[in-house]
Structure formats: structure tokens, C-alpha cells
Design a protein around this motif. Structure first.
Motif, short mmCIF file in Angstrom:
data_model
loop_
_atom_site.label_atom_id
_atom_site.label_comp_id
_atom_site.label_asym_id
_atom_site.label_seq_id
_atom_site.Cartn_x
_atom_site.Cartn_y
_atom_site.Cartn_z
N PRO A 19 -76.25 91.23 48.46
CA PRO A 19 -76.12 92.11 47.28
C PRO A 19 -77.42 92.82 46.94
CG PRO A 19 -76.19 89.81 46.62
CD PRO A 19 -76.07 89.82 48.12
N PHE A 20 -77.30 94.07 46.48
CA PHE A 20 -78.46 94.80 45.98
C PHE A 20 -78.69 94.40 44.54
CE2 PHE A 20 -80.27 98.43 43.69
CZ PHE A 20 -81.42 98.64 44.42
N ILE A 21 -79.90 93.90 44.25
CA ILE A 21 -80.22 93.43 42.91
C ILE A 21 -81.20 94.42 42.28
CG2 ILE A 21 -81.16 91.56 41.51
CD1 ILE A 21 -80.38 89.64 43.74
N ALA A 22 -80.72 95.21 41.35
CA ALA A 22 -81.55 96.19 40.68
C ALA A 22 -82.27 95.55 39.51
CB ALA A 22 -80.70 97.36 40.17
N ARG A 23 -83.37 96.20 39.08
CA ARG A 23 -84.04 95.74 37.89
C ARG A 23 -83.08 95.82 36.71
NH1 ARG A 23 -89.83 98.94 38.53
NH2 ARG A 23 -90.53 97.87 40.43
N GLY A 24 -83.14 94.81 35.85
CA GLY A 24 -82.21 94.79 34.73
C GLY A 24 -80.80 94.46 35.15
N SER A 25 -80.66 93.73 36.28
CA SER A 25 -79.34 93.48 36.83
C SER A 25 -78.49 92.55 35.96
CB SER A 25 -79.48 92.88 38.23
OG SER A 25 -80.24 91.68 38.18
N ARG A 26 -79.12 91.89 34.99
CA ARG A 26 -78.33 91.03 34.10
C ARG A 26 -77.47 91.85 33.16
NH1 ARG A 26 -82.83 86.44 32.27
NH2 ARG A 26 -83.22 85.60 34.37
N ALA A 27 -77.80 93.10 32.98
CA ALA A 27 -77.01 93.95 32.07
C ALA A 27 -75.62 94.21 32.64
CB ALA A 27 -77.72 95.28 31.84
N VAL A 28 -74.64 94.23 31.77
CA VAL A 28 -73.29 94.61 32.17
C VAL A 28 -73.24 96.13 32.13
CG1 VAL A 28 -70.84 94.45 31.64
CG2 VAL A 28 -72.35 92.48 31.21
N ARG A 29 -73.04 96.76 33.29
CA ARG A 29 -73.18 98.21 33.41
C ARG A 29 -71.82 98.90 33.48
NH1 ARG A 29 -78.35 99.77 34.36
NH2 ARG A 29 -79.81 98.14 35.01
N CYS A 30 -71.78 100.10 32.92
CA CYS A 30 -70.63 100.98 33.09
C CYS A 30 -70.61 101.45 34.55
CB CYS A 30 -70.75 102.18 32.16
SG CYS A 30 -69.52 103.48 32.45
N GLN A 31 -69.48 101.36 35.20
CA GLN A 31 -69.38 101.75 36.61
C GLN A 31 -69.41 103.26 36.80
OE1 GLN A 31 -69.43 99.53 39.30
NE2 GLN A 31 -70.07 98.28 37.54
N ALA A 32 -69.19 104.01 35.73
CA ALA A 32 -69.16 105.47 35.85
C ALA A 32 -70.53 106.11 35.65
CB ALA A 32 -68.16 106.06 34.85
N CYS A 33 -71.36 105.53 34.77
CA CYS A 33 -72.67 106.14 34.51
C CYS A 33 -73.84 105.23 34.88
CB CYS A 33 -72.79 106.58 33.06
SG CYS A 33 -72.92 105.22 31.86
N ARG A 34 -73.56 103.96 35.22
CA ARG A 34 -74.53 102.97 35.68
C ARG A 34 -75.43 102.42 34.59
NH1 ARG A 34 -77.91 106.38 38.80
NH2 ARG A 34 -77.27 107.77 37.12
N LEU A 35 -75.27 102.87 33.36
CA LEU A 35 -76.06 102.36 32.26
C LEU A 35 -75.39 101.14 31.64
CD1 LEU A 35 -77.17 105.63 30.44
CD2 LEU A 35 -78.49 104.22 32.02
N ALA A 36 -76.18 100.36 30.90
CA ALA A 36 -75.60 99.23 30.18
C ALA A 36 -74.46 99.73 29.29
CB ALA A 36 -76.68 98.56 29.34
N LEU A 37 -73.41 98.94 29.20
CA LEU A 37 -72.24 99.37 28.42
C LEU A 37 -72.62 99.71 26.99
CD1 LEU A 37 -69.46 96.90 29.64
CD2 LEU A 37 -69.62 99.36 30.07
N SER A 38 -73.61 99.02 26.45
CA SER A 38 -74.05 99.28 25.08
C SER A 38 -74.68 100.66 24.92
CB SER A 38 -75.06 98.21 24.64
OG SER A 38 -76.17 98.20 25.54
N HIS A 39 -75.10 101.27 26.05
CA HIS A 39 -75.76 102.57 26.01
C HIS A 39 -75.07 103.57 26.95
CE1 HIS A 39 -78.78 99.98 24.20
NE2 HIS A 39 -79.43 101.05 23.78
N CYS A 40 -73.77 103.42 27.11
CA CYS A 40 -72.98 104.24 28.04
C CYS A 40 -73.18 105.74 27.75
CB CYS A 40 -71.51 103.87 27.90
SG CYS A 40 -70.40 104.87 28.93
N LEU A 41 -73.24 106.51 28.83
CA LEU A 41 -73.52 107.95 28.73
C LEU A 41 -72.29 108.81 29.01
CD1 LEU A 41 -76.21 109.63 28.30
CD2 LEU A 41 -76.28 109.87 30.78
N CYS A 42 -71.18 108.19 29.32
CA CYS A 42 -70.02 108.95 29.82
C CYS A 42 -69.56 110.05 28.86
CB CYS A 42 -68.86 107.99 30.11
SG CYS A 42 -69.17 106.92 31.54
N ALA A 43 -69.63 109.79 27.57
CA ALA A 43 -69.17 110.78 26.60
C ALA A 43 -70.09 111.99 26.53
CB ALA A 43 -69.05 110.14 25.21
N TRP A 44 -71.26 111.92 27.17
CA TRP A 44 -72.25 112.99 27.10
C TRP A 44 -72.38 113.75 28.40
CZ3 TRP A 44 -74.22 114.26 22.47
CH2 TRP A 44 -74.06 113.33 21.43
N ARG A 45 -71.45 113.58 29.31
CA ARG A 45 -71.50 114.30 30.58
C ARG A 45 -71.20 115.78 30.36
NH1 ARG A 45 -68.02 112.80 36.05
NH2 ARG A 45 -68.53 114.70 37.23
#
Length: 236
Positions: A19-45
Motif C-alpha cells: 500500500p502507498f502510505i501518504a502523509r496524514g494517512s490516518r485521515a479519512v479522505r473523500c475519494q473524489a477530492c482526496r482531502l479529509a472528509l471534514s475539509h471536502c472540496l467537492c462542492a467547490w469544483r
């Protein structure tokens, strides 16, 4: 899945032996924008048209990095393709794209590394073609290697950009402030090609992406009514 970098990322993950382990990998990320779900960017595309197209040639794990800005280009520019780079193999679709008569491809790279006769400083297309910008998405050291060891790119004109501003990208360290991130380079290309609104949208999107990314790392809340978000709002 229509997103070019998302497709490349999925293919790269599928063939990974570990597995590829990115920095901050403990965060639960949105699969569409790759940011933490708490800071999702999808609505701003942004939703903007562009006459230009982008071709991202991405070094090995770039598509896996949450901080990669090639992903933002594919979000904004509908005609974006993404290919993984290898010194020994070339995906068949890449030469086919570069030879497609609807496109005028430009390899975007500093002109001092190319033969003078290849270097152009303006985006000129003929016969109804549309500009296709080929971007080497990698660290600077990797990009120079890609430039030297990709003979299928040797026939392309080299667009040597002369950026007047310093990089605004804050998510990775660089030894030089005049080395722009991939999204900043793409925005300059769009501007040169006359796609000003798309260029402005991509720059605004990059600023908000960077803000969300860093806030998620802190962590801290983001003011969705601040100046950066208000600027991006015009492109939604």
C-alpha cells in the motif's frame, strides 16, 4: 470513472505490491477530492469551458499523492488525459493522442533544456487545431529525467514559459520559489491560449485547495465565506 487522474490512480493502486502510505494517512479522505472528509472540496469544483486540452505525463507515485495538483487540472479542464511515465514503456494511447490531427501539442518545459529550434514562446495553432499542453508532473529532478528519456516527445515544440510571479504552492517544499507547481503551469498555459476564465478558475481552485489541505493538517476550521472562497464562487 471519467476523471483522468483518478483512473490513473486506480490503475497504479491495482498493480502495487504494497500500500502507498501518504502523509496524514490516518485521515479519512473523500475519494473524489482526496482531502479529509471534514475539509471536502467537492462542492467547490469549478465549472468552466476551455478550448485547450491537457496531457499529464505523471511520474510513478504522483497520482497517489493527496497533494498532487494534476488532479485539480483534470477537475477543471474537461479534455485532460493522464499517463504514467516509464523509461522503458509507453502506453499506446499516448502517441495516438499526440498524433491526433485535432490537436497541436506543446511540451511545456524550460526552453534552455531544448534545442533552440524547438523552443516557442507563444501558443500558435493552425488548421482549426486546438492546443494540447503536455505537462511533466513530477519533482524537478524527475521531470528533467523524463524530458531527456522520452524520445516520443522529441518532435514536439517546447513551450518555455517565463512566469513573472513566484509560486503560491505551499504543500511541498521546493528549493526555488520560481518553480511552479503543475496546476500553476497549466493556468499559465491556459492564459497563453486565450482560455482566461479557465486559467482564473484553476488558480482560484488551487488557492482554496491549498487552504483546505493545510487546514485539515492543523487541524482547524475553514471560513467558507472568506475572500478565497468568494473568488472561487464566481466559477461554480
Amino acid at each position: 470513472m471519467s476523471h483522468a487522474v483518478a483512473r490513473l490512480r486506480a490503475a497504479r493502486l491495482a498493480r502495487s505490491e504494497k500500500p502507498f502510505i501518504a502523509r496524514g494517512s490516518r485521515a479519512v479522505r473523500c475519494q473524489a477530492c482526496r482531502l479529509a472528509l471534514s475539509h471536502c472540496l467537492c462542492a467547490w469544483r469549478p465549472r468552466v469551458p476551455a478550448q485547450s486540452a491537457m496531457c499529464l505525463l505523471m511520474h510513478d507515485v504522483e497520482a497517489l499523492k493527496p497533494s498532487n495538483t494534476g488532479w485539480l487540472i483534470a477537475d477543471v479542464v474537461a479534455d485532460t488525459s493522464a499517463f504514467g511515465w516509464s523509461r522503458t514503456a509507453v502506453e499506446a494511447e499516448l502517441p495516438a493522442l499526440l498524433s491526433d490531427p485535432q490537436w497541436q501539442p506543446f511540451l511545456v518545459f524550460p526552453g534552455e533544456y531544448a534545442a533552440p529550434e524547438r523552443v516557442v514562446d507563444a501558443v500558435r495553432v493552425t488548421d482549426g487545431k486546438r492546443p494540447l499542453f503536455v505537462l511533466l508532473d513530477a519533482t524537478w529532478t524527475e521531470a528533467r529525467k523524463m524530458f531527456r528519456k522520452s524520445p516520443y516527445l522529441d518532435s514536439l515544440p517546447v513551450l518555455g514559459l517565463q512566469p513573472e510571479q513566484l509560486s503560491r504552492y505551499r504543500l511541498r517544499r521546493s528549493t526555488r520559489d520560481d518553480h511552479l507547481c503543475t496546476a500553476e503551469v497549466a493556468a499559465l498555459c491556459l492564459e497563453l491560449a486565450g482560455d482566461q476564465r479557465a486559467a482564473d478558475a484553476l488558480n482560484a481552485y488551487l488557492d482554496v485547495f491549498s487552504q483546505h489541505y493545510l487546514a485539515a493538517k492543523a487541524p482547524r476550521a475553514v471560513d467558507l465565506n472568506d475572500e478565497l472562497h468568494q473568488h472561487l464562487q464566481a466559477f461554480l
